[in-house]
Design an enzyme around this catalytic site. Structure first.
Site, PDB file in Angstrom:
ATOM      1  N   CYS A   1      -7.140  -1.468  -8.095  1.00  0.00           N
ATOM      2  CA  CYS A   1      -5.761  -1.777  -7.705  1.00  0.00           C
ATOM      3  C   CYS A   1      -5.352  -0.981  -6.467  1.00  0.00           C
ATOM      4  O   CYS A   1      -5.184   0.239  -6.530  1.00  0.00           O
ATOM      5  CB  CYS A   1      -4.823  -1.487  -8.874  1.00  0.00           C
TER       6      CYS A   1
ATOM      7  N   CYS B   1      -2.004   0.865  -6.732  1.00  0.00           N
ATOM      8  CA  CYS B   1      -2.149   2.035  -7.619  1.00  0.00           C
ATOM      9  C   CYS B   1      -2.671   3.231  -6.826  1.00  0.00           C
ATOM     10  O   CYS B   1      -2.163   4.353  -6.957  1.00  0.00           O
ATOM     11  CB  CYS B   1      -3.113   1.722  -8.769  1.00  0.00           C
TER      12      CYS B   1
END
Length: 392
Positions: free
Chosen positions: A56, A59
């Site tokens: 991600c 993230c």
């Protein structure tokens, strides 16, 4: 003997300073979920959980750019037991399922006594937004569940609607933002009021909505109340993708000429009218009446779309290289390495596509590297590839 004393004192001082050096950013607890629950109970704190995955990008961006900030760490370390949980590995799989995590990053704030979520948020956020996310978890009237339930009941007082809008804006729920803003305006709010304008500016987009049209039609009134720079900035931001016809119908706001350049350039590039586009591009590059830094920031995306297209002719790639050179040489944003990586990547691609280049340039440029990475990219090495989901 003096040398030995000196070394001992040096080592002692280094050790002291090392102990004094603060740990910046959020300090995550790395125990099990059960241990985290017990720790939070003992400290009488909520648990903050960052649900992430190894592939991600947002993230990783949050972990590197926001979680590490001292003022973020000061707040989160004081108020919460912080845990970082990989939603696709270990006990994170079951926890992600239990807490209905289906996008990343997702932030949940859990009451350790009940193990229930008291506040939920998600997505990449600015440091200020993320600080507000944490503060909201501590105020029952600002928590996600409360806001959602009260809105569903039809609550529509001004302060509540502002809180509901701010929360939904932070998680990119634009439809909810629009509904609540419509309710706010029906309750008598005015766009000329500073707090309403702030919400409008940040969250209500597009040239076709009635609020934008209200500003256009009452341009002089809005300028007199709010100031020309404030009003012009909103018109400028919202008309980046407007048609030339739409732009010509609008008041003469600051940035209008720049947007007219870009609208025409993008249309010519899409239609592969490269000679006409080149003339207009070079005119814009030489036009000192427009904000060149804004032009650079927007125009680079036009160039990027061209050089990643495998069907782009070599002649146009060559012109794009000259545009990227202009951008790399003239951008004031010294913190953005992508500007220079894009220029270098296009030069490398252009060399490979030029007939006879292998006789002039070394094989290290003409061929892929023998070892290590095979692509010239700004993608972080510690960011895994997103797994391909098997069709059921």
């Amino acid at each position: 003997m003096k040398h030995i004393v000196y070394i001992v004192l040096l080592l002692w001082s280094v050790n002291i300073f090392a102990q004094m050096e603060p740990n910046y950013g959020i300090q995550f607890y790395h125990g099990t979920w059960k241990e985290g629950i017990e720790k939070a109970k003992a400290e009488n704190k909520l648990i903050f959980v960052d649900f992430y995955t190894q592939w991600c990008g947002p993230c990783l961006n949050m972990a590197e750019s926001v979680f590490t900030l001292p003022f973020i760490g000061d707040f989160y370390n004081t108020k919460f037991v912080n845990m970082k949980i990989d939603a696709e590995n270990g006990e994170g799989v079951e926890l992600a399922k239990r807490y209905s995590v289906n996008s990343y990053p997702t932030y949940v704030f859990v009451d350790p006594a009940s193990e229930e979520v008291v506040h939920r948020s998600k997505s990449r956020q600015s440091a200020e937004q993320f600080l507000a996310t944490g503060k909201s978890a501590l105020v029952p009237e600002l928590r996600s569940g409360y806001l959602t339930e009260e809105f569903a009941k039809g609550r529509d007082d001004r302060e509540f609607l502002k809180n509901y809008i701010n929360y939904n804006a932070s998680i990119y729920e634009r439809e909810n933002v629009q509904k609540a803003f419509d309710m706010l305006m029906k309750k008598g709010a005015k766009l000329t009021e500073p707090d309403v304008w702030k919400i409008f500016k940040a969250n209500i987009t597009g040239v076709n909505n009635p609020y934008f049209q209200e500003v256009v039609q009452g341009y002089d009134k809005f300028v007199s109340v709010l100031g020309k720079d404030i009003v012009d900035n909103k018109l400028y931001m919202e008309t980046r993708n407007a048609s030339l016809e739409e732009l010509n119908r609008l008041p003469e706001f600051k940035g209008k000429d720049l947007n007219k350049y870009l609208v025409q350039i993008n249309a010519l590039v899409r239609n592969k009218e490269y000679d006409k586009a080149d003339v207009l591009i070079r005119r814009a590059m030489a036009d000192t009446s427009i904000n060149q830094q804004d032009f650079i920031e927007q125009f680079r995306f036009t160039v990027r779309g061209s050089y990643w297209d495998p069907e782009t002719p070599v002649e146009w790639l060559s012109r794009c290289a000259s545009y990227l050179q202009y951008i790399a040489y003239n951008s004031d944003n010294r913190q953005d390495p992508y500007i220079h990586q894009e220029y270098a990547a296009l030069l490398e691609r252009l060399i490979r596509k030029t007939p006879g280049a292998e006789k002039v340039f070394p094989a290290s440029i003409m061929d892929k590297p023998e070892v290590g990475a095979k692509e010239y990219s700004m993608r972080p090495k510690n960011l895994a590839q997103k797994p391909t989901r098997k069709k059921k």
